[in-house]
Design a protein around this motif. Sequence first.
Motif, PDB file in Angstrom:
ATOM      1  N   ARG A 163       0.816  -1.209   0.000  1.00 29.96           N
ATOM      2  CA  ARG A 163       0.000   0.000   0.000  1.00 29.96           C
ATOM      3  C   ARG A 163       0.855   1.266   0.000  1.00 29.96           C
ATOM      4  N   SER A 164       1.930   1.269   0.763  1.00 38.99           N
ATOM      5  CA  SER A 164       2.756   2.470   0.846  1.00 38.99           C
ATOM      6  C   SER A 164       3.445   2.789  -0.474  1.00 38.99           C
ATOM      7  N   ALA A 165       3.676   1.755  -1.308  1.00 37.66           N
ATOM      8  CA  ALA A 165       4.368   1.958  -2.583  1.00 37.66           C
ATOM      9  C   ALA A 165       3.408   2.175  -3.744  1.00 37.66           C
ATOM     10  N   ASP A 166       2.126   1.872  -3.547  1.00 42.60           N
ATOM     11  CA  ASP A 166       1.149   1.987  -4.616  1.00 42.60           C
ATOM     12  C   ASP A 166       0.911   3.456  -4.953  1.00 42.60           C
ATOM     13  N   GLY A 167       1.189   3.840  -6.186  1.00 42.59           N
ATOM     14  CA  GLY A 167       0.973   5.213  -6.608  1.00 42.59           C
ATOM     15  C   GLY A 167       2.071   6.170  -6.207  1.00 42.59           C
ATOM     16  N   ALA A 168       3.169   5.647  -5.675  1.00 42.02           N
ATOM     17  CA  ALA A 168       4.232   6.521  -5.190  1.00 42.02           C
ATOM     18  C   ALA A 168       5.287   6.796  -6.244  1.00 42.02           C
ATOM     19  N   GLY A 169       4.945   6.631  -7.485  1.00 42.54           N
ATOM     20  CA  GLY A 169       5.924   6.799  -8.552  1.00 42.54           C
ATOM     21  C   GLY A 169       6.248   5.464  -9.171  1.00 42.54           C
ATOM     22  N   GLU A 170       6.616   5.493 -10.429  1.00 43.28           N
ATOM     23  CA  GLU A 170       6.882   4.248 -11.146  1.00 43.28           C
ATOM     24  C   GLU A 170       8.204   3.640 -10.702  1.00 43.28           C
ATOM     25  N   ALA A 171       8.165   2.379 -10.299  1.00 37.92           N
ATOM     26  CA  ALA A 171       9.373   1.662  -9.897  1.00 37.92           C
ATOM     27  C   ALA A 171       9.958   0.929 -11.090  1.00 37.92           C
ATOM     28  N   ASP A 172      11.264   0.716 -11.047  1.00 36.77           N
ATOM     29  CA  ASP A 172      11.929  -0.053 -12.099  1.00 36.77           C
ATOM     30  C   ASP A 172      11.724  -1.550 -11.910  1.00 36.77           C
ATOM     31  N   LEU A 173      11.631  -1.973 -10.655  1.00 35.93           N
ATOM     32  CA  LEU A 173      11.497  -3.389 -10.340  1.00 35.93           C
ATOM     33  C   LEU A 173      10.527  -3.579  -9.185  1.00 35.93           C
ATOM     34  N   ALA A 174       9.943  -4.771  -9.110  1.00 33.09           N
ATOM     35  CA  ALA A 174       9.159  -5.194  -7.954  1.00 33.09           C
ATOM     36  C   ALA A 174       9.826  -6.430  -7.368  1.00 33.09           C
ATOM     37  N   ALA A 175       9.885  -6.499  -6.048  1.00 32.65           N
ATOM     38  CA  ALA A 175      10.542  -7.607  -5.366  1.00 32.65           C
ATOM     39  C   ALA A 175       9.800  -7.901  -4.063  1.00 32.65           C
ATOM     40  N   PRO A 176      10.027  -9.069  -3.472  1.00 31.66           N
ATOM     41  CA  PRO A 176       9.327  -9.403  -2.230  1.00 31.66           C
ATOM     42  C   PRO A 176       9.546  -8.353  -1.148  1.00 31.66           C
ATOM     43  N   GLY A 177       8.445  -7.898  -0.557  1.00 29.08           N
ATOM     44  CA  GLY A 177       8.532  -6.892   0.493  1.00 29.08           C
ATOM     45  C   GLY A 177       7.491  -7.065   1.573  1.00 29.08           C
ATOM     46  N   GLY A 178       6.602  -8.037   1.405  1.00 27.46           N
ATOM     47  CA  GLY A 178       5.538  -8.226   2.381  1.00 27.46           C
ATOM     48  C   GLY A 178       5.824  -9.372   3.315  1.00 27.46           C
ATOM     49  N   ALA A 179       6.051  -9.086   4.595  1.00 25.08           N
ATOM     50  CA  ALA A 179       6.294 -10.089   5.626  1.00 25.08           C
ATOM     51  C   ALA A 179       7.439 -11.029   5.244  1.00 25.08           C
ATOM     52  N   VAL A 180       8.652 -10.528   5.362  1.00 28.11           N
ATOM     53  CA  VAL A 180       9.838 -11.315   5.028  1.00 28.11           C
ATOM     54  C   VAL A 180      10.658 -11.573   6.291  1.00 28.11           C
ATOM     55  N   VAL A 181      11.373 -12.695   6.293  1.00 33.65           N
ATOM     56  CA  VAL A 181      12.186 -13.116   7.432  1.00 33.65           C
ATOM     57  C   VAL A 181      13.609 -12.582   7.278  1.00 33.65           C
ATOM     58  N   GLY A 182      14.220 -12.204   8.381  1.00 32.62           N
ATOM     59  CA  GLY A 182      15.606 -11.751   8.343  1.00 32.62           C
ATOM     60  C   GLY A 182      16.258 -11.856   9.708  1.00 32.62           C
ATOM     61  N   ILE A 183      17.525 -11.492   9.761  1.00 33.77           N
ATOM     62  CA  ILE A 183      18.302 -11.602  10.994  1.00 33.77           C
ATOM     63  C   ILE A 183      18.202 -10.312  11.807  1.00 33.77           C
ATOM     64  N   GLY A 184      18.719 -10.364  13.040  1.00 32.15           N
ATOM     65  CA  GLY A 184      18.763  -9.193  13.899  1.00 32.15           C
ATOM     66  C   GLY A 184      20.191  -8.796  14.203  1.00 32.15           C
ATOM     67  N   PRO A 185      20.367  -7.728  14.975  1.00 34.47           N
ATOM     68  CA  PRO A 185      21.712  -7.223  15.259  1.00 34.47           C
ATOM     69  C   PRO A 185      22.487  -8.058  16.260  1.00 34.47           C
ATOM     70  N   ARG A 186      21.784  -8.898  16.987  1.00 31.03           N
ATOM     71  CA  ARG A 186      22.435  -9.746  17.996  1.00 31.03           C
ATOM     72  C   ARG A 186      21.807 -11.125  17.981  1.00 31.03           C
ATOM     73  N   GLY A 187      22.600 -12.150  18.249  1.00 34.95           N
ATOM     74  CA  GLY A 187      22.080 -13.506  18.345  1.00 34.95           C
ATOM     75  C   GLY A 187      21.774 -14.122  16.996  1.00 34.95           C
ATOM     76  N   ALA A 188      21.346 -15.394  17.041  1.00 31.05           N
ATOM     77  CA  ALA A 188      21.072 -16.141  15.819  1.00 31.05           C
ATOM     78  C   ALA A 188      19.588 -16.231  15.497  1.00 31.05           C
ATOM     79  N   GLY A 189      18.749 -15.568  16.297  1.00 29.07           N
ATOM     80  CA  GLY A 189      17.309 -15.603  16.040  1.00 29.07           C
ATOM     81  C   GLY A 189      16.904 -14.739  14.867  1.00 29.07           C
ATOM     82  N   HIS A 190      15.619 -14.826  14.508  1.00 26.57           N
ATOM     83  CA  HIS A 190      15.110 -14.119  13.334  1.00 26.57           C
ATOM     84  C   HIS A 190      14.017 -13.130  13.698  1.00 26.57           C
ATOM     85  N   PHE A 191      13.832 -12.173  12.804  1.00 34.28           N
ATOM     86  CA  PHE A 191      12.791 -11.154  12.911  1.00 34.28           C
ATOM     87  C   PHE A 191      11.964 -11.169  11.628  1.00 34.28           C
TER      88      PHE A 191
END
Length: 364
Positions: free
Chosen positions: A217-245
């Motif tokens: 929603r935040s990107a819809d209508g905000a100007g034409e993008a060159d590419l689209a890529a996964p951005g909705g609810a993605v898993v990643g690491i944090g600044p400390r430890g081996a757990g995920h966010f």
Amino acid sequence: MPSADGGTTSLPPIPLALGGDDPCTAASKRTAERASWAQKSLSLPHAWKLSQGEGITVAVVGTGVSVDAPALEGRVTAVGDAGDDCVGHGTFIAGLIAAAQSKGTDFQGVAPAARVLGVRGTDERGTASVGLIAAGIRTAVDRGAQVVSVASALTTGKEELTGAVRYATKRDVLVVAPVAPDGETRPTDAPVDTYWPASAPGVLSVAGVAANGTVLRSADGAGEADLAAPGGAVVGIGPRGAGHFIAAGSSAATAFTAGAAALVRAYNPDLTAAETAKRLISSGPPTGDAARLDPYAAISVVTDGTRSPASAPEESKPLKLPVMSSTLQDRAMVVAGGMAMLVLLVAAAAVVIPRGRARGWRRP
């Protein structure tokens, strides 16, 4: 916020910024055992057979990148105090780009062999500014990054950020930026269709899409993008430890794209930054107004008629066949006619002779 693996694992959200009294983001005690939908949608195992980003440095201009993150161990260089990421968002972005696989999880970044350069584009609490981002881009270039991933999208800073991007493009460095800020709504009530540095000439701008393919929603209508890529609810690491966010937004989509750019530049070191951007854009299948990121295709497929960021697509050129002279055409027709007659005679013989024998035909 829903989890990125269908709800089987509930992960804490990574913050974009911290309030004045908020403590630094603590280590997550939860781990995503399986690869997220985002990682699966990019078909990374196929791309990794060709490239894992070896020899490429990707700069992350954001809240910093923790030098203590296990999945990035030994591959992070931080400028100044950027190695102390109190917020954690910059480390999350760096993990999407280059995290190595850890024991007990299938999560990996797009370019797990790439190096990461952490550069501040915000203050210690995560508030971005034009000056910090512009200086961060220039610093990343001076420190040898081949790809720069910017996490912020600002409504101001056209002149300063355009100048910083120009500084990068002249030195063959690809800048990747989100077409709009993260979050469910835009930062102001008034419609905004231009964000910086994504709108600067030469930037590869990226919009985030959800698992069902819809633009966030935040990107819809905000100007034409060159590419689209996964951005909705993605898993990643944090600044400390081996757990995920978990997080959602076009900054995550930008990170996936920056990782793919590292794969392409590692596999095709002769490509310029502009050619790398063209390859990423032209190789992806269309998704609405923007092509969908496809790392494997970008690495392995060479295409013509591509377009650079913020430019109109070129029309494909028709295939030109050699013209045959009239004499050669006449000879070809005679030969073709003779061959056709021979085929008919053979076919007729194959049918008539067996039938004649079956009926007792004999030669006189």
